[in-house]
Design a protein around this motif. Structure first.
Motif, PDB file in Angstrom:
ATOM      1  N   PRO A   1       1.217  -1.242  -0.403  1.00  0.00           N
ATOM      2  CA  PRO A   1      -0.327  -0.134   0.027  1.00  0.00           C
ATOM      3  C   PRO A   1       0.769   0.889  -0.058  1.00  0.00           C
ATOM      4  O   PRO A   1       0.504   2.051  -0.379  1.00  0.00           O
ATOM      5  N   LEU A   2       1.687   1.153   0.679  1.00  0.00           N
ATOM      6  CA  LEU A   2       2.820   2.245   0.711  1.00  0.00           C
ATOM      7  C   LEU A   2       3.169   2.603  -0.996  1.00  0.00           C
ATOM      8  O   LEU A   2       3.342   3.694  -1.146  1.00  0.00           O
ATOM      9  N   ASN A   3       3.639   1.434  -0.746  1.00  0.00           N
ATOM     10  CA  ASN A   3       4.446   1.496  -2.845  1.00  0.00           C
ATOM     11  C   ASN A   3       3.400   2.732  -3.360  1.00  0.00           C
ATOM     12  O   ASN A   3       3.522   2.724  -5.090  1.00  0.00           O
ATOM     13  N   ASP A   4       2.327   2.334  -3.909  1.00  0.00           N
ATOM     14  CA  ASP A   4       1.035   2.305  -4.389  1.00  0.00           C
ATOM     15  C   ASP A   4       0.648   3.454  -4.579  1.00  0.00           C
ATOM     16  O   ASP A   4       0.425   4.255  -5.118  1.00  0.00           O
ATOM     17  N   GLN A   5       0.997   4.066  -3.098  1.00  0.00           N
ATOM     18  CA  GLN A   5       0.730   5.848  -3.064  1.00  0.00           C
ATOM     19  C   GLN A   5       2.378   6.281  -3.271  1.00  0.00           C
ATOM     20  O   GLN A   5       1.497   6.966  -3.993  1.00  0.00           O
ATOM     21  N   LEU A   6       3.177   5.373  -3.034  1.00  0.00           N
ATOM     22  CA  LEU A   6       4.294   6.418  -4.225  1.00  0.00           C
ATOM     23  C   LEU A   6       3.976   6.290  -5.445  1.00  0.00           C
ATOM     24  O   LEU A   6       4.914   7.302  -6.189  1.00  0.00           O
ATOM     25  N   ALA A   7       3.807   5.278  -5.860  1.00  0.00           N
ATOM     26  CA  ALA A   7       3.311   5.423  -7.750  1.00  0.00           C
ATOM     27  C   ALA A   7       2.715   6.657  -8.336  1.00  0.00           C
ATOM     28  O   ALA A   7       2.782   6.995  -9.438  1.00  0.00           O
ATOM     29  N   ALA A   8       1.390   6.971  -7.008  1.00  0.00           N
ATOM     30  CA  ALA A   8       0.492   7.704  -7.784  1.00  0.00           C
ATOM     31  C   ALA A   8       1.121   8.985  -7.719  1.00  0.00           C
ATOM     32  O   ALA A   8       0.691  10.518  -8.192  1.00  0.00           O
ATOM     33  N   VAL A   9       2.251   9.358  -6.785  1.00  0.00           N
ATOM     34  CA  VAL A   9       2.521  10.687  -6.908  1.00  0.00           C
ATOM     35  C   VAL A   9       3.429  10.918  -8.031  1.00  0.00           C
ATOM     36  O   VAL A   9       4.822  11.010  -8.902  1.00  0.00           O
ATOM     37  N   ASP A  10       3.336  12.594  -8.091  1.00  0.00           N
ATOM     38  CA  ASP A  10       4.827  13.311  -9.000  1.00  0.00           C
ATOM     39  C   ASP A  10       5.849  13.741  -8.231  1.00  0.00           C
ATOM     40  O   ASP A  10       5.788  14.250  -7.241  1.00  0.00           O
TER      41      ASP A  10
END
Length: 162
Positions: A110-119
């Motif tokens: 889930p932390l990786n998914d949050q990071l993937a969504a950010v510029d």
């Protein structure tokens, strides 16, 4: 014949848990410390790339293969509880399933998914990066320790089965 099969599977679990322990250790010891020293945008971009690249057949064979092996060997331990090494076999399986797989799915992904969504270059990205480093790394330490425990337990189970 069955004993030989489970000895071979335990040996494969030793190798697999060792590979997983090494992977998680290098993240805990070197990779994340290196990324934390980079400007936020570069650290984010590097981690985003790793999170994309790591989903490959070799990694998935080890990571998910160990899930399957742990389930099989854990069941074998429960069904053959009186056999030499059953306690170690179960300990190795539980350590991997809970400490590596479950922690990955519940916390790290889930932390990786949050990071993937950010510029990476955004202000939001910089704030998220600080939180990511703070939150992701301790869970990676848990995965590292769990895989080392799993490795040790599978080694003990293998040695008892000889």
């Amino acid at each position: 014949m069955i004993a030989t099969l489970f000895s071979a599977l335990t040996f494969v679990a030793v190798i697999g848990s060792g590979l997983a322990a090494g992977l998680f250790f290098i993240f805990s010891n070197t990779i994340m410390a290196s990324f934390a020293r980079l400007p936020a945008a570069q650290g984010i971009a590097a981690m985003q790339q790793i999170n994309l690249t790591i989903i490959n057949p070799a990694f998935m064979a080890v990571f998910m293969g160990m899930v399957l092996l742990s389930l099989v060997l854990g069941a074998r331990a429960l069904l053959g509880w009186s056999e030499a090494g059953a306690t170690w076999l179960l300990a190795g399986a539980v350590a991997y399933l809970v400490g590596a797989f479950l922690v990955t799915v519940v916390f790290n992904v889930p932390l990786n998914d949050q990071l993937a969504a950010v510029d990476p270059a955004s202000t939001e990205g910089a704030a998220l990066w600080a939180a990511y480093l703070r939150d992701w790394l301790p869970w990676n330490h848990v995965r590292t320790v769990a895989c080392v425990v799993s490795l040790g337990a599978f080694v003990m189970a293998f040695a008892r089965a000889l």
